[in-house]
Design an enzyme around this catalytic site. Structure first.
Site, mmCIF file in Angstrom:
data_model
loop_
_atom_site.group_PDB
_atom_site.id
_atom_site.type_symbol
_atom_site.label_atom_id
_atom_site.label_comp_id
_atom_site.label_asym_id
_atom_site.label_seq_id
_atom_site.Cartn_x
_atom_site.Cartn_y
_atom_site.Cartn_z
ATOM 1 N N HIS A 78 -44.662 13.894 -17.906
ATOM 2 C CA HIS A 78 -44.771 12.609 -17.199
ATOM 3 C C HIS A 78 -45.660 11.643 -17.971
ATOM 4 C CE1 HIS A 78 -44.053 15.217 -13.356
ATOM 5 N NE2 HIS A 78 -42.986 15.161 -14.141
ATOM 6 N N HIS A 95 -36.128 11.049 -11.291
ATOM 7 C CA HIS A 95 -37.218 11.870 -11.827
ATOM 8 C C HIS A 95 -36.732 12.742 -12.980
ATOM 9 C CE1 HIS A 95 -41.109 13.624 -12.163
ATOM 10 N NE2 HIS A 95 -40.487 14.777 -12.363
ATOM 11 N N ASP A 120 -38.305 12.945 -16.684
ATOM 12 C CA ASP A 120 -38.612 14.180 -17.419
ATOM 13 C C ASP A 120 -37.896 14.187 -18.775
ATOM 14 O OD1 ASP A 120 -40.220 15.384 -15.493
ATOM 15 O OD2 ASP A 120 -38.590 16.562 -14.624
ATOM 16 N N HIS A 169 -36.183 20.990 -18.815
ATOM 17 C CA HIS A 169 -37.065 20.955 -19.985
ATOM 18 C C HIS A 169 -36.562 21.829 -21.137
ATOM 19 C CE1 HIS A 169 -39.751 18.733 -17.475
ATOM 20 N NE2 HIS A 169 -39.917 19.740 -16.642
#
Ligand SMILES: [Zn+2]
Length: 286
Positions: free
Chosen positions: A82, A239, A243, A266
């Site tokens: 973030h 969001h 990311d 991720h």
């Protein structure tokens, strides 16, 4: 005279909070960094010679609950995504980030507090051209039904889709085009999210110790538990886009290309960078 210059911050700024997984109190202080430094973390609680961890995709060691980087001494910085997204959104190339614990503070679960911090610090324009990675051919990586793809384009854009098997999320899509929209208005406020039963499981295993309704959207059996509700109707997809941007900035440079992602996280974001940057016929430095 170059069209786009490298940038750092004007003055040093700090903020404190808790790590969402560690629950530990942590302070970060951002400082100016010279031309061509990139983004560099420095652990102030570790001996100076072992304290430096460069924000680079090759240093990513864990992607399970967030993105964690490490140096050759095993010194780690976790949940960096973030903050990295806010640095990307502020168009900053060079920055030192001093941190007195392992995990970046979660703040409110979004990038907004970091955008505010960087605005307080101000921008310092440096006397060198910004170096940019231009994608020159399509690259795709898959993991089951998940994928990330990038193709040549004139600027950065991302088309992100999610599909959760949960009545309160299901399918969501968000398209962000850097020349048509703004990171600050359209992405930075989107918070991290989790399911109540998953969070209970993490808590039992000593994780998500700093997690609360102040720093995450929590979804229970009857929908979003947070009293204030959602900040955007498709906050979850936004969001995931946030990311993605934070993870992709670990390329070390701004990337120009059109990305498309489906259910990526991720781990796959990082694999995409490895695949793209390992193929020297797929990009060039501009
Ligand atoms: Zn996140």
């Amino acid at each position: 005279m170059h069209a786009i210059s490298q940038k750092t911050i004007n003055s040093s700024v700090s903020c404190s909070g808790v790590g969402i997984h560690s629950g530990s109190k942590v302070t970060i202080t951002l400082h100016q960094a010279p031309i061509d430094s990139g983004i560099i973390f420095r652990r102030t609680d570790i001996d100076a010679e072992k304290s430096i961890v460069k924000a680079n995709y090759k240093n990513v060691v864990e992607t399970n609950l967030g993105t964690t980087i490490s140096n050759e001494f095993g010194v780690k910085i976790s949940t960096i995504e973030h903050l990295m997204a806010a640095i990307w959104g502020s168009k900053i190339d060079n920055l030192f980030i001093d941190i007195d614990n392992q995990e970046v503070p979660i703040m409110d679960g979004s990038s907004e507090p970091f955008i505010f911090l960087l605005e307080c610090a101000g921008i310092n324009i440096q006397n060198a051209a910004r170096r940019i990675i231009e994608v020159t051919k399509t690259v795709r990586i898959e993991d089951g039904d998940k994928f990330v793809e990038v193709e040549p384009a004139t600027d950065f854009s991302i088309d992100f889709s999610i599909d959760f098997n949960h009545k309160d999320i299901q399918k969501q899509n968000f398209i962000f085009h850097s020349t048509l929209a703004s990171f600050k208005n359209d992405i930075c406020c989107a918070r991290t999210f989790g399911f109540k039963n998953e969070i209970e499981y993490l808590n039992k295993n000593g994780l998500a110790k700093g997690g609360s309704l102040d720093n995450a959207i929590v979804i229970g059996d009857d929908g979003v538990i947070n009293k204030e509700g959602l900040r955007y109707q498709n906050e979850f997809a936004r969001h995931k886009t946030l990311d993605f941007i934070g993870d992709i900035y670990l390329a070390g440079f701004y990337i120009v290309g059109h990305f498309k992602a489906f259910k990526s996280g991720h781990g796959l974001n990082n694999k995409m960078l490895h695949k793209l940057l390992a193929d020297e016929s797929a990009w060039k430095m501009a």
